[in-house]
Write a protein that holds these residues in place. Sequence first.
Motif, mmCIF file in Angstrom:
data_model
loop_
_atom_site.group_PDB
_atom_site.id
_atom_site.type_symbol
_atom_site.label_atom_id
_atom_site.label_comp_id
_atom_site.label_asym_id
_atom_site.label_seq_id
_atom_site.Cartn_x
_atom_site.Cartn_y
_atom_site.Cartn_z
ATOM 1 N N PRO A 18 0.833 -1.202 0.000
ATOM 2 C CA PRO A 18 0.000 0.000 0.000
ATOM 3 C C PRO A 18 0.872 1.257 0.000
ATOM 4 O O PRO A 18 1.968 1.273 0.563
ATOM 5 C CB PRO A 18 -0.795 -0.119 1.303
ATOM 6 C CG PRO A 18 -0.808 -1.592 1.600
ATOM 7 C CD PRO A 18 0.513 -2.109 1.113
ATOM 8 N N ARG A 19 0.377 2.290 -0.612
ATOM 9 C CA ARG A 19 1.168 3.511 -0.766
ATOM 10 C C ARG A 19 1.617 4.072 0.575
ATOM 11 O O ARG A 19 2.755 4.519 0.727
ATOM 12 C CB ARG A 19 0.339 4.559 -1.510
ATOM 13 C CG ARG A 19 1.121 5.801 -1.916
ATOM 14 C CD ARG A 19 0.239 6.731 -2.739
ATOM 15 N NE ARG A 19 0.996 7.845 -3.291
ATOM 16 C CZ ARG A 19 1.305 8.945 -2.627
ATOM 17 N NH1 ARG A 19 0.925 9.063 -1.361
ATOM 18 N NH2 ARG A 19 1.987 9.923 -3.200
ATOM 19 N N ASN A 20 0.734 4.069 1.571
ATOM 20 C CA ASN A 20 1.091 4.642 2.871
ATOM 21 C C ASN A 20 2.179 3.826 3.568
ATOM 22 O O ASN A 20 3.011 4.372 4.300
ATOM 23 C CB ASN A 20 -0.148 4.768 3.764
ATOM 24 C CG ASN A 20 -0.751 3.415 4.107
ATOM 25 O OD1 ASN A 20 -0.822 2.528 3.259
ATOM 26 N ND2 ASN A 20 -1.187 3.254 5.337
ATOM 27 N N VAL A 21 2.190 2.505 3.336
ATOM 28 C CA VAL A 21 3.230 1.657 3.920
ATOM 29 C C VAL A 21 4.574 1.949 3.261
ATOM 30 O O VAL A 21 5.603 2.076 3.937
ATOM 31 C CB VAL A 21 2.865 0.165 3.771
ATOM 32 C CG1 VAL A 21 4.015 -0.709 4.258
ATOM 33 C CG2 VAL A 21 1.596 -0.150 4.542
ATOM 34 N N THR A 22 4.575 2.051 1.945
ATOM 35 C CA THR A 22 5.812 2.379 1.232
ATOM 36 C C THR A 22 6.340 3.737 1.683
ATOM 37 O O THR A 22 7.549 3.912 1.906
ATOM 38 C CB THR A 22 5.572 2.398 -0.285
ATOM 39 O OG1 THR A 22 5.063 1.124 -0.702
ATOM 40 C CG2 THR A 22 6.863 2.679 -1.030
ATOM 41 N N ALA A 23 5.445 4.706 1.827
ATOM 42 C CA ALA A 23 5.862 6.046 2.268
ATOM 43 C C ALA A 23 6.495 5.987 3.653
ATOM 44 O O ALA A 23 7.522 6.624 3.915
ATOM 45 C CB ALA A 23 4.663 6.988 2.272
ATOM 46 N N SER A 24 5.898 5.193 4.546
ATOM 47 C CA SER A 24 6.434 5.063 5.899
ATOM 48 C C SER A 24 7.832 4.458 5.890
ATOM 49 O O SER A 24 8.719 4.889 6.640
ATOM 50 C CB SER A 24 5.492 4.200 6.739
ATOM 51 O OG SER A 24 5.990 4.034 8.049
ATOM 52 N N TRP A 45 8.348 4.705 -7.010
ATOM 53 C CA TRP A 45 9.049 5.278 -5.853
ATOM 54 C C TRP A 45 9.435 6.729 -6.130
ATOM 55 O O TRP A 45 9.347 7.571 -5.232
ATOM 56 C CB TRP A 45 10.295 4.445 -5.538
ATOM 57 C CG TRP A 45 10.002 3.214 -4.751
ATOM 58 C CD1 TRP A 45 8.808 2.549 -4.676
ATOM 59 C CD2 TRP A 45 10.921 2.494 -3.914
ATOM 60 N NE1 TRP A 45 8.916 1.453 -3.874
ATOM 61 C CE2 TRP A 45 10.203 1.387 -3.379
ATOM 62 C CE3 TRP A 45 12.255 2.646 -3.601
ATOM 63 C CZ2 TRP A 45 10.807 0.462 -2.526
ATOM 64 C CZ3 TRP A 45 12.868 1.728 -2.751
ATOM 65 C CH2 TRP A 45 12.136 0.653 -2.218
ATOM 66 N N LEU A 48 6.425 8.851 -5.656
ATOM 67 C CA LEU A 48 6.101 8.997 -4.238
ATOM 68 C C LEU A 48 7.090 9.939 -3.557
ATOM 69 O O LEU A 48 6.703 10.760 -2.722
ATOM 70 C CB LEU A 48 6.132 7.628 -3.563
ATOM 71 C CG LEU A 48 5.813 7.587 -2.066
ATOM 72 C CD1 LEU A 48 4.442 8.186 -1.790
ATOM 73 C CD2 LEU A 48 5.884 6.154 -1.549
ATOM 74 N N ASP A 51 6.270 13.582 -3.751
ATOM 75 C CA ASP A 51 5.059 14.058 -3.081
ATOM 76 C C ASP A 51 5.448 15.030 -1.971
ATOM 77 O O ASP A 51 6.241 14.688 -1.086
ATOM 78 C CB ASP A 51 4.299 12.864 -2.498
ATOM 79 C CG ASP A 51 2.926 13.255 -1.983
ATOM 80 O OD1 ASP A 51 2.776 14.372 -1.452
ATOM 81 O OD2 ASP A 51 2.001 12.436 -2.098
ATOM 82 N N SER A 53 4.088 15.845 0.701
ATOM 83 C CA SER A 53 3.823 15.351 2.057
ATOM 84 C C SER A 53 4.988 14.544 2.616
ATOM 85 O O SER A 53 5.103 14.366 3.833
ATOM 86 C CB SER A 53 2.552 14.498 2.073
ATOM 87 O OG SER A 53 2.724 13.308 1.309
ATOM 88 N N MET A 54 5.876 14.070 1.739
ATOM 89 C CA MET A 54 7.060 13.328 2.181
ATOM 90 C C MET A 54 8.126 14.267 2.757
ATOM 91 O O MET A 54 9.088 13.811 3.374
ATOM 92 C CB MET A 54 7.664 12.564 1.005
ATOM 93 C CG MET A 54 6.797 11.441 0.461
ATOM 94 S SD MET A 54 6.848 9.975 1.539
ATOM 95 C CE MET A 54 8.531 9.414 1.253
#
Length: 267
Positions: A18-24, A45, A48, A51, A53-54
Amino acid sequence: MDPPADPADEFRNWLELPRNVTASILLRLGAIEILTSAQRVCSPWRKLCKDPSMWRAVDICNTDNCWNNYELERMCHDAVDCSCGQLVDISVENFGTDKLLRHIADSSSQLKRLRHVHCNDISDEGFSGVAAKLPLLEELVISYCPLSKEALKAVGRYCPLLKSLKFNSRRYGKYEEEAFAIAENMSELRHLQLFGNMLTNDGLQASLDGCPHLESLDLRLCLNVTLAGDLGRRCAQQIKHLRLPGDSTDDREFIVWWKREFIVWWR
Protein backbone atom coordinates in the motif's frame (compact mmCIF):
# COMPACT_ATOMS: atom_id res chain seq x y z
CA MET A 1 4.62 -34.30 2.28
CA ASP A 2 3.79 -30.78 1.18
CA PRO A 3 4.81 -29.84 -2.33
CA PRO A 4 7.93 -27.64 -2.57
CA ALA A 5 7.18 -23.97 -2.22
CA ASP A 6 7.18 -21.88 -5.32
CA PRO A 7 10.20 -19.53 -5.08
CA ALA A 8 7.99 -16.71 -6.35
CA ASP A 9 5.87 -17.03 -3.20
CA GLU A 10 8.87 -16.50 -0.93
CA PHE A 11 9.44 -12.92 -2.02
CA ARG A 12 7.08 -9.97 -1.67
CA ASN A 13 6.78 -7.55 -4.56
CA TRP A 14 7.54 -4.21 -2.91
CA LEU A 15 5.53 -2.41 -5.58
CA GLU A 16 2.40 -4.16 -4.32
CA LEU A 17 2.65 -2.60 -0.85
CA PRO A 18 0.00 0.00 0.00
CA ARG A 19 1.17 3.51 -0.77
CA ASN A 20 1.09 4.64 2.87
CA VAL A 21 3.23 1.66 3.92
CA THR A 22 5.81 2.38 1.23
CA ALA A 23 5.86 6.05 2.27
CA SER A 24 6.43 5.06 5.90
CA ILE A 25 9.36 2.83 4.91
CA LEU A 26 10.95 5.49 2.72
CA LEU A 27 10.66 8.16 5.40
CA ARG A 28 12.73 5.98 7.72
CA LEU A 29 15.60 6.16 5.25
CA GLY A 30 16.13 9.88 5.76
CA ALA A 31 16.39 12.80 3.37
CA ILE A 32 19.88 12.05 2.02
CA GLU A 33 19.06 8.41 1.20
CA ILE A 34 15.80 9.39 -0.48
CA LEU A 35 17.44 12.06 -2.62
CA THR A 36 20.48 10.02 -3.62
CA SER A 37 19.11 6.48 -3.81
CA ALA A 38 15.46 5.64 -3.14
CA GLN A 39 13.91 7.95 -5.72
CA ARG A 40 16.04 6.33 -8.42
CA VAL A 41 14.87 2.77 -7.80
CA CYS A 42 11.72 2.85 -9.94
CA SER A 43 9.08 5.18 -11.32
CA PRO A 44 6.48 4.55 -8.56
CA TRP A 45 9.05 5.28 -5.85
CA ARG A 46 10.25 8.37 -7.68
CA LYS A 47 6.69 9.64 -7.93
CA LEU A 48 6.10 9.00 -4.24
CA CYS A 49 9.38 10.69 -3.29
CA LYS A 50 8.25 13.81 -5.14
CA ASP A 51 5.06 14.06 -3.08
CA PRO A 52 5.27 17.23 -0.93
CA SER A 53 3.82 15.35 2.06
CA MET A 54 7.06 13.33 2.18
CA TRP A 55 8.98 16.52 2.91
CA ARG A 56 7.09 18.11 5.77
CA ALA A 57 10.04 17.21 8.03
CA VAL A 58 13.64 17.26 6.77
CA ASP A 59 16.70 16.14 8.75
CA ILE A 60 20.07 16.38 7.02
CA CYS A 61 23.07 15.40 9.11
CA ASN A 62 26.52 14.57 7.74
CA THR A 63 27.51 12.23 10.57
CA ASP A 64 29.66 9.98 8.37
CA ASN A 65 31.42 12.82 6.54
CA CYS A 66 30.45 11.24 3.24
CA TRP A 67 29.42 14.53 1.63
CA ASN A 68 31.02 17.91 1.31
CA ASN A 69 29.19 21.07 2.37
CA TYR A 70 28.32 22.04 -1.19
CA GLU A 71 26.62 18.69 -1.82
CA LEU A 72 24.75 18.85 1.48
CA GLU A 73 23.55 22.39 0.79
CA ARG A 74 22.35 21.35 -2.66
CA MET A 75 20.45 18.36 -1.23
CA CYS A 76 18.87 20.52 1.45
CA HIS A 77 17.86 23.04 -1.20
CA ASP A 78 16.23 20.24 -3.25
CA ALA A 79 14.42 18.84 -0.19
CA VAL A 80 12.96 22.26 0.61
CA ASP A 81 11.81 22.63 -3.00
CA CYS A 82 10.16 19.18 -2.88
CA SER A 83 8.08 20.29 0.10
CA CYS A 84 6.28 22.90 -2.04
CA GLY A 85 5.73 25.12 0.98
CA GLN A 86 4.57 22.33 3.32
CA LEU A 87 7.80 22.15 5.34
CA VAL A 88 7.18 22.50 9.09
CA ASP A 89 10.34 20.96 10.61
CA ILE A 90 13.94 21.12 9.42
CA SER A 91 17.26 20.13 10.98
CA VAL A 92 20.62 21.05 9.48
CA GLU A 93 23.86 19.82 11.04
CA ASN A 94 27.52 20.49 10.22
CA PHE A 95 26.78 22.75 7.25
CA GLY A 96 24.59 25.71 6.41
CA THR A 97 24.95 29.25 5.12
CA ASP A 98 23.01 32.50 5.15
CA LYS A 99 21.99 31.79 1.55
CA LEU A 100 20.55 28.38 2.40
CA LEU A 101 18.76 29.76 5.44
CA ARG A 102 17.15 32.46 3.28
CA HIS A 103 15.95 29.84 0.81
CA ILE A 104 14.42 27.80 3.64
CA ALA A 105 12.61 30.84 5.03
CA ASP A 106 11.44 32.09 1.60
CA SER A 107 10.01 28.66 0.75
CA SER A 108 8.59 27.63 4.12
CA SER A 109 6.12 30.10 5.58
CA GLN A 110 4.60 27.30 7.72
CA LEU A 111 7.89 26.37 9.42
CA LYS A 112 7.45 25.61 13.14
CA ARG A 113 10.73 23.93 14.08
CA LEU A 114 14.22 25.01 13.03
CA ARG A 115 17.37 23.31 14.23
CA HIS A 116 20.92 24.36 13.34
CA VAL A 117 23.96 22.63 14.79
CA HIS A 118 27.62 23.37 14.03
CA CYS A 119 26.72 25.78 11.22
CA ASN A 120 29.65 28.20 11.25
CA ASP A 121 28.69 30.12 8.10
CA ILE A 122 25.46 31.59 9.44
CA SER A 123 25.77 35.20 10.58
CA ASP A 124 23.81 37.38 12.97
CA GLU A 125 22.72 39.58 10.08
CA GLY A 126 21.60 36.63 7.97
CA PHE A 127 19.71 34.95 10.78
CA SER A 128 18.04 38.20 11.86
CA GLY A 129 16.75 38.77 8.33
CA VAL A 130 15.34 35.25 8.17
CA ALA A 131 13.55 35.49 11.54
CA ALA A 132 11.15 38.07 10.11
CA LYS A 133 9.93 35.46 7.61
CA LEU A 134 9.12 32.79 10.21
CA PRO A 135 6.15 34.11 12.21
CA LEU A 136 4.87 30.58 13.03
CA LEU A 137 8.13 29.33 14.52
CA GLU A 138 7.54 27.49 17.81
CA GLU A 139 10.84 25.72 18.45
CA LEU A 140 14.38 26.88 17.71
CA VAL A 141 17.64 25.03 18.31
CA ILE A 142 20.93 26.91 17.82
CA SER A 143 23.84 24.79 18.96
CA TYR A 144 27.49 25.74 18.54
CA CYS A 145 26.78 28.41 15.91
CA PRO A 146 28.47 31.85 15.99
CA LEU A 147 25.31 33.81 16.77
CA SER A 148 24.93 36.46 19.44
CA LYS A 149 22.34 38.62 21.18
CA GLU A 150 21.39 40.36 17.91
CA ALA A 151 20.00 37.17 16.39
CA LEU A 152 18.17 36.35 19.62
CA LYS A 153 16.59 39.80 19.72
CA ALA A 154 15.33 39.38 16.16
CA VAL A 155 13.84 35.98 16.96
CA GLY A 156 12.04 37.42 19.98
CA ARG A 157 10.74 40.33 17.91
CA TYR A 158 9.50 38.40 14.89
CA CYS A 159 8.57 34.95 16.28
CA PRO A 160 5.85 35.58 18.88
CA LEU A 161 4.78 31.91 18.99
CA LEU A 162 8.22 30.66 20.06
CA LYS A 163 7.83 28.33 23.03
CA SER A 164 11.10 26.37 23.05
CA LEU A 165 14.67 27.65 22.66
CA LYS A 166 17.91 25.71 22.86
CA PHE A 167 20.86 28.07 22.67
CA ASN A 168 23.92 25.95 23.35
CA SER A 169 27.32 27.59 23.35
CA ARG A 170 30.87 26.58 22.59
CA ARG A 171 32.32 29.96 23.52
CA TYR A 172 33.92 30.66 26.84
CA GLY A 173 33.87 33.71 29.05
CA LYS A 174 30.89 35.65 30.38
CA TYR A 175 28.13 36.08 27.82
CA GLU A 176 25.52 37.72 30.00
CA GLU A 177 24.17 39.69 27.03
CA GLU A 178 22.69 36.55 25.48
CA ALA A 179 20.75 35.67 28.63
CA PHE A 180 19.44 39.22 28.89
CA ALA A 181 18.41 39.21 25.21
CA ILE A 182 16.36 36.08 25.84
CA ALA A 183 14.82 37.51 29.00
CA GLU A 184 13.88 40.80 27.37
CA ASN A 185 12.47 39.42 24.11
CA MET A 186 11.03 35.93 24.70
CA SER A 187 8.52 36.24 27.52
CA GLU A 188 6.37 33.34 26.23
CA LEU A 189 9.08 30.67 26.44
CA ARG A 190 8.12 27.39 28.10
CA HIS A 191 11.36 25.50 27.53
CA LEU A 192 14.89 26.90 27.64
CA GLN A 193 18.20 25.09 27.29
CA LEU A 194 21.49 26.96 27.79
CA PHE A 195 23.86 24.02 27.72
CA GLY A 196 27.47 25.07 28.31
CA ASN A 197 26.63 28.77 28.44
CA MET A 198 28.76 30.96 30.70
CA LEU A 199 25.93 33.06 32.09
CA THR A 200 26.13 34.00 35.78
CA ASN A 201 23.48 34.22 38.47
CA ASP A 202 22.53 37.68 37.17
CA GLY A 203 21.70 36.25 33.76
CA LEU A 204 19.75 33.41 35.30
CA GLN A 205 17.82 35.84 37.48
CA ALA A 206 16.95 37.90 34.43
CA SER A 207 15.77 34.79 32.56
CA LEU A 208 13.46 33.80 35.42
CA ASP A 209 12.06 37.33 35.61
CA GLY A 210 11.64 37.78 31.86
CA CYS A 211 10.27 34.31 31.09
CA PRO A 212 7.62 33.72 33.78
CA HIS A 213 6.03 30.77 31.95
CA LEU A 214 9.15 28.60 31.92
CA GLU A 215 8.40 24.95 32.67
CA SER A 216 11.79 23.41 31.89
CA LEU A 217 15.28 24.85 32.20
CA ASP A 218 18.53 23.07 31.30
CA LEU A 219 21.64 24.65 32.82
CA ARG A 220 24.04 21.74 32.47
CA LEU A 221 27.69 22.82 32.32
CA CYS A 222 26.78 26.44 33.01
CA LEU A 223 29.84 26.70 35.22
CA ASN A 224 29.33 30.28 36.43
CA VAL A 225 25.89 29.61 37.94
CA THR A 226 25.61 28.88 41.64
CA LEU A 227 22.16 27.65 42.62
CA ALA A 228 22.23 28.38 46.32
CA GLY A 229 20.05 30.39 48.66
CA ASP A 230 17.05 32.29 47.33
CA LEU A 231 17.94 31.75 43.65
CA GLY A 232 18.13 28.00 44.07
CA ARG A 233 14.83 27.93 45.93
CA ARG A 234 13.18 30.06 43.27
CA CYS A 235 14.34 27.72 40.49
CA ALA A 236 13.03 24.71 42.41
CA GLN A 237 9.65 26.39 42.92
CA GLN A 238 9.20 28.00 39.50
CA ILE A 239 10.64 25.31 37.19
CA LYS A 240 8.99 21.90 36.88
CA HIS A 241 11.90 20.26 35.06
CA LEU A 242 15.27 21.67 36.12
CA ARG A 243 18.65 20.36 34.97
CA LEU A 244 21.44 21.64 37.22
CA PRO A 245 24.95 22.68 36.09
CA GLY A 246 26.44 19.50 37.53
CA ASP A 247 23.81 17.06 36.26
CA SER A 248 24.80 14.16 34.03
CA THR A 249 25.30 14.88 30.34
CA ASP A 250 25.05 11.27 29.21
CA ASP A 251 21.83 11.92 27.31
CA ARG A 252 23.11 15.05 25.58
CA GLU A 253 23.02 14.56 21.79
CA PHE A 254 26.21 16.35 20.84
CA ILE A 255 28.17 16.01 24.05
CA VAL A 256 31.13 14.36 22.31
CA TRP A 257 31.70 17.52 20.27
CA TRP A 258 31.31 19.75 23.31
CA LYS A 259 33.65 17.71 25.48
CA ARG A 260 36.34 17.79 22.83
CA GLU A 261 36.18 21.58 22.57
CA PHE A 262 35.84 22.02 26.34
CA ILE A 263 38.97 19.94 27.00
CA VAL A 264 40.95 22.02 24.49
CA TRP A 265 39.78 25.22 26.19
CA TRP A 266 40.40 23.90 29.70
CA ARG A 267 44.01 23.06 28.88
